[in-house]
Design an enzyme around this catalytic site. Structure first.
Site, mmCIF file in Angstrom:
data_model
loop_
_atom_site.group_PDB
_atom_site.id
_atom_site.type_symbol
_atom_site.label_atom_id
_atom_site.label_comp_id
_atom_site.label_asym_id
_atom_site.label_seq_id
_atom_site.Cartn_x
_atom_site.Cartn_y
_atom_site.Cartn_z
ATOM 1 N N HIS A 97 3.891 8.184 11.371
ATOM 2 C CA HIS A 97 3.911 9.641 11.354
ATOM 3 C C HIS A 97 4.056 10.234 12.752
ATOM 4 C CE1 HIS A 97 2.331 10.535 7.061
ATOM 5 N NE2 HIS A 97 3.048 9.423 7.085
ATOM 6 N N HIS A 259 4.882 0.102 2.852
ATOM 7 C CA HIS A 259 4.062 0.085 1.647
ATOM 8 C C HIS A 259 3.675 -1.326 1.223
ATOM 9 C CE1 HIS A 259 5.329 4.414 0.318
ATOM 10 N NE2 HIS A 259 4.726 4.359 1.488
#
Length: 728
Positions: A97, A259
């Protein structure tokens, strides 16, 4: 990736700092903002002007730091326990991020300045609970001090997280110096978190934005607008990742690789969550999203409202993401927080609980995960990665390195022992200097030969400016080094006047070839250097014509990139839609800024101050650089004088809109009405905007002629050398 929905509808604008009256922007919201040219100017920097981060980084014991970071991964703290006993997933999300705000349209965002520490990013819904990740890092940052910036530490920690869980990364480069105030950046038009007014028509995402909603990094993991449609999600994914310069393979690798680790958090209703860091109470000390659900942490944590763990081994690198994705059919369900997610049909509980040993859960996925199976292009890539885990690992390693280093610019800026040896095309590779450079005598002789060719001042200056002014201080791309102006796509850009450009480059290439052929000992001049040198010769000639003798600085050492070293598709993002310095507007392209706004935007990308922008516009106008139809307020074109400012500020001239020409104005004699000049909004803003007029008045004064030339040359030289990181 977590992205909470609990703050939907809240206004992202801070209130309550009273006593406070209306600001100028409150009174005049359409006022041109030139303050962005003076952010991070050094006055807020506690390190002082002599601090050299690159030198400090060289003192860093990287191995010791990585050892400490590895130990931190499993040093679970009661105030924010580690999922599965390992902080790896949290730190990967933090690094992702930090870098993931990058957008290729203007090169802004990204990890290069450590902006995740500041508002608004520190309080974005998609960054919920990353404040905890940074607080976990504080003891390590405190220990190593100035030898590692926050910007570098955030990315390095993501790398170490991956390595500590068995993944081999592609490398790491330091060199991201911290800034000390938030950048004023356009993140979207919305006044509420998670608003999506940025769309028009058939889901056309406004430029230069790179995310689907205010406060998200990329996409809504529940699907567009919360609609759990994997194919619609795939369209959003493809658009947003492309705006971050990622292709389909890189996109699949990044999503699946990220993920493979950790989990999302949706133990309870988002209404239990408190204010974000910037809106919290002073005693909270910058920690936000305090939850009153159960313990508020660990098994009771709420971040995104989603409750998904993708892998049977969430703290170890594996291929379980793809194995699970294709092993099951999926049914729509809801998390404990009420968010849309997917659960495997007819499956055994095989996913470990993050906190209760021996407890298992059914496999789960996000809508955005299923997009990698149901979009036909993504599915083909995903199945290849399923069947070829080594290809997946290599693709993820490379894509992760690109994600975390995309805004660092050329490799000459990379620091540390883990810099990969391989050159990657997205790094805009420029060959290293491999020959002796020209000296002062050569430079003087070459300038004379340039002027003897008959090329005009306008042609010389325009070409040099077109070459250098592509530079973006945001992601350190563009600039004169590499001479990519001679290659596609730049040679064909309308703003560069292709016919004139081809003529000038042909002449300069001839001079370069003749000079190099005549040398002994291998001395050469590159075309990149030749273009800048020729521009300097043009400026000197123009200054002399105005009665001022000046020597324009020139430092050789640029090299010429090849077509094979140039990603033409990626460079298309640098093409000017509007260039106020050249009074250029591409009427065929969709514009998302007014011309004067685009001027300031371009100046900020060039790292110019307000006075530097002002003096450059005034000089380029009288030199007829770029598109000379408007703004040439002088009777002595191609002569470097302050005439632009003298005539713009002359009260004997009255300005009126030109009939049938949007954005064009006529300057008429106030008494006779006779036409004198034509100008654009960019020209007239220097008389209209109070601060820019103040700068213009300095250069329009009777005693400013020499100052104007001196300041123009200094600003010109700054732009010509903006990409010369080898000189720093």
């Amino acid at each position: 990736m977590d992205n909470p929905t609990d703050t939907a509808g809240k206004c992202p604008v801070a209130h309550g700092n009273k006593p406070r009256g209306p600001s100028n922007r409150d009174w005049w919201p359409n006022q041109l903002n030139v303050q962005i040219l003076h952010h991070n100017s050094g006055r807020a920097d506690p390190m002082g002007k002599d601090f050299d981060y690159a030198e400090e980084f060289k003192k860093l014991d990287l191995d010791a730091l990585k050892k400490d970071l590895t130990a931190l991964m499993t040093d679970s703290q009661d105030w924010w326990p580690a999922d599965f006993g390992h902080y790896g997933g949290l730190f990967i999300r933090m690094a992702w991020h930090s870098a993931g705000t990058y957008r290729i349209t203007d090169g802004r965002g990204g990890a290069g300045q450590g902006q995740q520490r500041f508002a608004p990013l520190n309080s974005w819904p998609d960054n919920a609970n990353l404040d905890k990740a940074r607080r976990l890092l504080w003891p390590i940052k405190q220990k190593y001090g100035n030898r590692i910036s926050w910007a570098d530490l955030l990315i390095l920690t993501g790398n170490v997280a991956l390595e500590s869980m068995g993944f081999k990364t592609f490398g790491f480069a330091g060199g991201r110096a911290d800034v000390w105030e938030p950048e004023e950046l356009y993140w979207g038009p919305e006044g509420t978190w998670l608003g999506d007014e940025r769309y028009s028509g058939e889901r056309q995402l406004a430029e230069p934005l790179g995310a689907v909603q205010m406060g998200l990094i990329y996409v809504n993991p529940e699907g567009p607008g919360g609609n759990p449609d994997p194919l619609a999600s795939a369209r959003d994914i493809r658009e947003t990742f492309a705006r971050m310069a990622m292709n389909d393979e890189e996109t699949v690798a990044l999503i699946a690789g990220g993920h493979t680790f950790g989990k999302t958090h949706g133990a309870g209703d988002p209404s239990f969550i408190g204010a974000e860091p910037e809106g919290g109470a002073i005693e909270d000390q910058g920690l936000g999203w305090k939850s009153s659900f159960g313990s508020g942490v660990g098994k009771d944590a709420i971040t995104a409202g989603l409750e998904v763990t993708w892998s049977q081994t969430p703290t170890k690198w594996s291929n379980y993401f793809f194995e699970n994705l294709f092993a099951y059919e999926w049914e729509l369900t809801k998390s404990p927080a009420g968010a849309h997610q997917w659960q495997a049909k007819n499956a055994e509980a095989s996913i470990p609980d993050a906190y209760e040993a021996g407890k298992k859960h059914l496999p789960t996925m996000l809508t955005s995960d299923l997009a990698l199976r149901f979009d036909p292009i993504y599915e083909k890539i995903s199945r290849r990665f399923l069947e070829n885990p080594d290809q997946f690992a290599d693709a993820f390693a490379r894509a992760w390195f690109k994600l975390t280093h995309r805004d660092m610019g050329p490799k000459v800026r990379y620091l540390g022992p883990e810099v990969p040896a391989e050159d990657l095309i997205w790094q805009d590779v420029i060959p290293a200097v491999d020959h002796p450079l020209v000296g002062d005598k050569d430079i003087a002789e070459l300038k004379a030969k340039v002027l003897a060719t008959g090329l005009s001042v306008q042609e010389l200056v325009s070409t040099a400016w077109a070459s250098a002014s592509t530079f973006r201080g945001s992601d350190k791309r563009g600039g004169a080094n590499g001479a990519r102006i001679r290659l596609a796509p730049q040679k064909d850009w309308d703003a560069n006047q292709p016919a004139q450009l081809a003529k000038v480059l042909g002449v300069l290439e001839g001079l370069q070839k003749d000079f190099n052929a005549a040398q002994t000992g291998g001395k050469k001049i590159s075309l990149a250097d030749m273009i800048v040198l020729a521009g300097a010769a043009g400026v000197e000639k123009a200054a002399a014509a105005g009665g001022t003798t000046v020597s324009v600085p020139f430092t050789p050492g640029r090299m010429d990139a090849s077509e094979a070293q140039t990603d033409a598709h990626s460079f298309a993002a640098l093409e000017p839609r509007i260039d106020g310095f050249r009074n250029y507007v591409n009427d065929k392209r969709l514009q998302f800024m007014k011309p004067e706004e685009a001027l300031v935007d371009r100046a900020q990308l060039l790292t110019l101050t307000g006075p530097e922008m002002t003096v450059l516009v005034g000089g380029l106008r009288v030199l007829k650089a770029g598109q000379p139809e408007h703004g040439v307020f002088t009777a002595r074109p191609e002569t470097l004088t302050n005439d632009f400012f003298v005539n713009l500020l002359d009260m004997a001239t009255q300005w009126v809109p030109a009939a049938g020409k949007d954005g064009v104005y006529e300057g008429r004699d106030r008494k006779t009405g006779a036409a004198k000049w034509t100008g654009t909004r960019v020209d007239l803003i220097f008389g209209s905007h109070s601060q820019l007029r103040a700068f213009a008045e300095v250069y329009g004064q009777a005693d400013a002629k020499e100052k104007f030339v001196k300041d123009f040359v200094a600003a010109w030289n700054k732009v010509m050398n903006a990409d010369r990181f080898d000189l720093v």
